[in-house]
Every structure is written in structure tokens, then in C-alpha cells.
Design a protein around this motif. Structure first.
Motif, PDB file in Angstrom:
ATOM      1  N   GLU A   1      38.569  38.859 -17.315  1.00 48.15           N
ATOM      2  CA  GLU A   1      39.036  39.944 -16.691  1.00 48.15           C
ATOM      3  C   GLU A   1      37.680  40.637 -16.139  1.00 48.15           C
ATOM      4  OE1 GLU A   1      40.062  42.692 -20.103  1.00 48.15           O
ATOM      5  OE2 GLU A   1      38.083  43.629 -20.299  1.00 48.15           O
ATOM      6  N   THR A   2      38.416  41.629 -14.800  1.00 45.79           N
ATOM      7  CA  THR A   2      36.921  42.170 -14.257  1.00 45.79           C
ATOM      8  C   THR A   2      36.474  43.565 -14.793  1.00 45.79           C
ATOM      9  OG1 THR A   2      38.786  43.429 -12.860  1.00 45.79           O
ATOM     10  CG2 THR A   2      38.157  41.216 -11.999  1.00 45.79           C
TER      11      THR A   2
ATOM     12  N   SER B   1      39.559  36.087 -11.907  1.00 45.53           N
ATOM     13  CA  SER B   1      39.315  36.219 -13.192  1.00 45.53           C
ATOM     14  C   SER B   1      39.718  34.637 -13.925  1.00 45.53           C
ATOM     15  CB  SER B   1      40.177  37.121 -14.167  1.00 45.53           C
ATOM     16  OG  SER B   1      39.598  38.260 -13.697  1.00 45.53           O
TER      17      SER B   1
END
Ligand code: ATP
Length: 452
Positions: free
Chosen positions: A155-156, A185
């Protein structure tokens, strides 16, 4: 007549036929559930990203942009809880040797009998579920030793949390403020599928909004509404969108409240975007693990750990929703046409420039100069190949809202015809006014003719 439901197969086949999305590594036999974007797919993606960036950053004063690295310090993922807990329950079938997500058996197909779910036939022999970590591992540097282990980010968001202090100090923000980023991601999904809906490599658009703790519930509600409005603004039908709030048992460990904005995909109502109230979990954990204090200190000395509201979505899920919502088939005259009724500001090509007769030098020179003028500001396409009806249909299939046709009358009075993709209405206008006409058309409110 609008097509109300479209199968995923039709979407996949249109995407391939018109070069939006190709199965990846095809000449090597493909790599399951991995895709490459072709020309129109890239244009569509760029437009969606630009609309998100406008709404999240350019049109607001309280959110800044970030582009963090894909490979972060491995401790980041210990602090975030991903090393320990970013898992899905996995079962193997000893008979067909396939693997399934234990909590998604209802959505999976038995390897021997695809009409049944795993576990439904007498031959199915499923193992007990065990937890499988979805993070892709890699090694950093030339030596593959334990200390060199790292992960591709799943995830960012964590890249944002670890930059909280930088933004607070350098961008001089005070809560409520947000940090937004778009980037790839990676998740080693056990059962990817349904075209782009669940893939192992996807592009996320996430924003972390830091608020005073007492205001978190208000901002959580605010972001659910904002994000829902964004989908309506870009043409998704209201009847195909809903908000579903998670019950306490469904929420992630960090969450004080989570709502999914769901879309009615061909596979049924499914998560398009998640909006979560993450509380102070992330900043507290990174403070603990890094020993760097991540908190807000006000001018009068007040200090607190902000709470975080996070709207998170992937481009892939937006693309599928927009394709499904836009897809239409209709009979015009005697002919059937397939049309993507995209919002004009997300359509890969805004306008097509079509000289009626490709060999007529006078028409071609007028058409080319209009094309050169428009392409400076818009995504436009010049097409002189084939009968005009076929050219219109090609543009309909990629969702081009307007086509300007240059014909013999243009040579005598310098007017062109503009054809509207949705209504098929045609009107004539001066060639010198096309640029202005297009700017005005893009400014106008647009609503899908498919209804609410
Ligand atoms: P799901 O329950 O569908 O696995 P999730 O709840 O794990 O999704 P989040 O971790 O909340 O998803 O991720 C935020 C967003 O990222 C999702 O709302 C979705 O838009 C997108 N997303 C997550 N996993 C994938 C995937 N494998 N492929 C495409 N998009 C994804």
C-alpha cells in the motif's frame, strides 16, 4: 436502449480489441491475472489520475502531494503490522492442486468442476486454512542474506506516514491537512481475477488526512461524502454506487470505522474504494518503532497525535467501474453500435478530426490544420482511414465524445460538422470556432444518457 448490465467478458474483449488492456507476457503464454495497458488504456488512466489529483490537491488548500519509494525500510512493515498480520487464509486442494482463499470459496471455482465451488464435490480435498502473507519479498543489494530482505509495498499509505514530520515541518501544515499519493502497490493475492478487479500489481491513489482527535468522526463522514460525489461528478450512475459500513468484526485492527464505497460490478456489489478512520494507530506505531516523535505541536504548546482518515482506491477498480458504467450497445438505423459513454473529461480521446475524403488535398489540409491546432491542448485523433460510418463507430468504441468532420462544404464556407457521441446530433459551426466550442463543451455539466 441502454444496456443495463454488461458481462466482464464483453469488457475484456473490447479492451483487448481496441488496445486498452492486453494480457501481459502473452508471447510467453501469459502470466495469470497480469495486464499491460495499451495506448487508450494509458490515456484513460492518465485522465482518471488527473481528475483525482485535481479534486484532492489542485482544487484544495489543505492537501499536498508526495511520491514515496516502493521499497522502504523493512522496519516500516513491522511497525505497520503487515509483517505479522497482512495475511489471508489459504487452503490447498490436494486433488486439483489449486489454492484458494478460505474466506472467498464462494467466489472461486473448483479446479475439476468449474460450475462448483471448492469443497462442493466429493473429490474436493481441502487442507485446513493457514495464514499466507501477501507481501512480495525481495532482497536489497547483491547479497541474498537475511539482513537484506525487503518488501515491495502492499500500500502507498505507509510511505505517507513516515514522511509526516517532513511535511509538517517543511510544508508548514497544521491539522486538518492531508498528504496524497499515487503509485504502484503489490500484493501476492491468492486468487486474483475478475479482470483488473483483483490483480497482484496495481496503482493506488491514497490520501491520509490528519485531524485533531476530537474531529475524526466528522472528517470520516466528510470524506465518504466527498469521494462519493467525485464518482458522481465523473459520471458513474447513482444507482450503481452504495456505501457499506463495516461491522466491528470486519474492521482491520487499526480501524475505528471503515466504509466501502461499493459499485455494482458484473460480479455483484464489491469494494471500489475504502474510507477508513485509522485513529492514531499508524503515527503511534512509527513513533514507537523509529523513536522519532510523530505528533503535532501547536504554537501555544498544545501537542497531540493526529488521527487519520484515509480514502484509498486503485485505478484498476475505477477503470473497471467506469468501463462497465459507460458500456452500451444500441441499434442506430439498421446498424448496431457499441459505445463507451465516458465522461468527456475521462475519455481517452476528446475529439476526432475526420476529413470526409482522405484523398482530397483541400479537405486534408483543412483537417490537418484543425488537428494541429487542437492537439496543443487536447487529446485528439486524426483518422482518414475507411468509410466515415466505420470511423464514427471506431471512435464510439473508444468513447470519443465528439467528432469533427471536414467535408466539401468546408471548402466553400469554412464550417465543419460536429457529431455528438451520445445523442448523435450533428451541427455545423465555423472551423475557426472549434477550439472555443470544445473548451465550452468540456466546461458543461455532463450526465450519462443511461439514466441514474
Ligand atoms: P479486498 O477486501 O477487496 O481485498 P482490501 O480491503 O484489502 O480489498 P484495501 O487494503 O482497503 O483493500 O486497499 C485499498 C484499495 O485498493 C481498495 O479499495 C481497492 O480499490 C484497491 N485494491 C486492493 N487490492 C487490490 C487488488 N488486488 N487489485 C486491485 N485493486 C486493489
Amino acid at each position: 436502449m441502454a444496456v443495463d448490465t454488461v458481462s466482464m467478458d464483453k469488457i475484456v474483449s473490447l479492451c483487448r480489441r481496441r488496445g486498452f488492456v492486453f494480457p501481459s507476457s502473452e508471447i510467453y503464454g501469459g502470466l495469470g491475472s497480469t495486464y499491460d495497458y495499451g495506448h487508450y488504456g494509458v490515456l484513460l488512466k492518465n485522465n482518471i489520475k488527473a481528475r483525482w489529483f485535481e479534486a484532492m490537491i489542485l482544487e484544495r488548500d489543505d492537501i499536498v502531494a508526495l511520491d514515496s519509494a516502493v521499497i522502504l525500510h523493512p522496519r516500516v512493515w513491522e511497525a505497520s503490522g503487515h509483517v505479522e498480520g497482512f495475511t489471508d487464509p489459504l487452503v490447498d486442494c490436494r486433488t486439483c492442486k489449486l489454492r484458494f482463499r478460505a474466506d472467498k470459496l464462494e467466489d472461486s471455482q473448483c479446479g475439476r468442476k468449474p460450475s462448483k465451488h471448492p469443497g462442493e464435490t466429493p473429490e474436493c480435498d481441502l487442507t485446513e486454512p493457514r495464514q499466507f502473507n501477501l507481501m512480495f519479498e525481495t532482497t536489497v543489494g547483491p547479497v541474498q542474506e537475511e539482513g537484506a530482505k525487503a518488501y515491495l509495498r502492499p500500500e502507498t499509505a505507509q510511505g505517507i506516514f513516515i514522511n509526516f514530520k517532513n511535511v509538517l515541518q517543511i510544508a508548514r501544515r497544521r491539522p486538518p491537512f492531508g498528504i496524497a499519493q499515487i503509485g504502484k502497490s503489490f500484493r501476492n493475492e491468492i486468487t486474483p481475477g475478475n479482470f483488473l478487479f483483483r490483480v497482484r500489481e496495481f496503482e493506488q491513489m491514497e490520501m491520509e488526512y490528519f485531524v485533531p482527535p476530537a474531529e475524526s468522526e466528522r472528517w470520516y463522514r466528510y470524506w465518504i461524502d466527498e469521494r462519493l460525489d467525485w464518482y458522481l461528478r465523473y459520471g458513474l450512475r447513482r444507482s450503481r454506487l452504495r456505501v457499506r459500513e463495516h461491522g466491528p468484526e470486519e474492521r482491520s485492527h487499526y480501524s475505528q470505522g471503515t466504509s466501502d464505497i461499493e459499485y455494482l460490478y458484473p460480479i455483484g456489489w464489491s469494494e471500489l474504494e475504502g474510507v477508513a478512520n485509522r485513529g492514531d494507530f499508524d503515527l503511534t506505531r512509527h513513533t514507537e518503532f523509529s523513536t522519532t516523535k510523530l505528533e503535532y505541536v501547536g504554537p501555544d504548546g498544545e501537542r497531540y497525535v493526529p488521527h487519520v482518515i484515509e480514502p484509498a482506491v486503485s485505478l484498476e477498480r475505477i477503470i473497471v467501474a467506469m468501463l462497465v458504467d459507460a458500456y452500451d450497445e444500441e441499434v442506430v438505423g439498421e446498424r448496431e453500435r457499441t459505445v463507451l459513454r465516458f465522461h468527456p473529461e475521462v475519455a481517452p480521446v476528446t475529439a476526432a478530426i475526420l476529413p470526409l475524403i482522405a484523398k482530397d488535398e483541400g479537405l486534408v489540409s483543412k483537417a490537418r490544420s484543425l488537428y494541429e491546432e487542437l492537439r496543443k491542448r487536447q487529446s485528439v485523433e486524426y483518422d482518414d482511414n475507411g468509410a466515415i460510418g466505420r470511423r464514427y463507430r471506431r471512435q464510439d468504441e473508444i468513447g470519443t465524445p465528439w467528432a469533427f468532420t471536414i467535408d466539401e462544404q468546408t471548402l466553400s464556407d469554412d464550417t465543419v460538422t460536429v457529431r455528438d457521441r451520445d445523442s448523435l446530433a450533428q451541427e455545423r459551426l465555423p472551423i475557426g470556432g472549434v477550439r472555443r466550442w470544445l473548451d465550452d463543451a468540456l466546461e458543461r455539466d455532463w450526465k450519462t444518457p443511461k439514466g441514474d
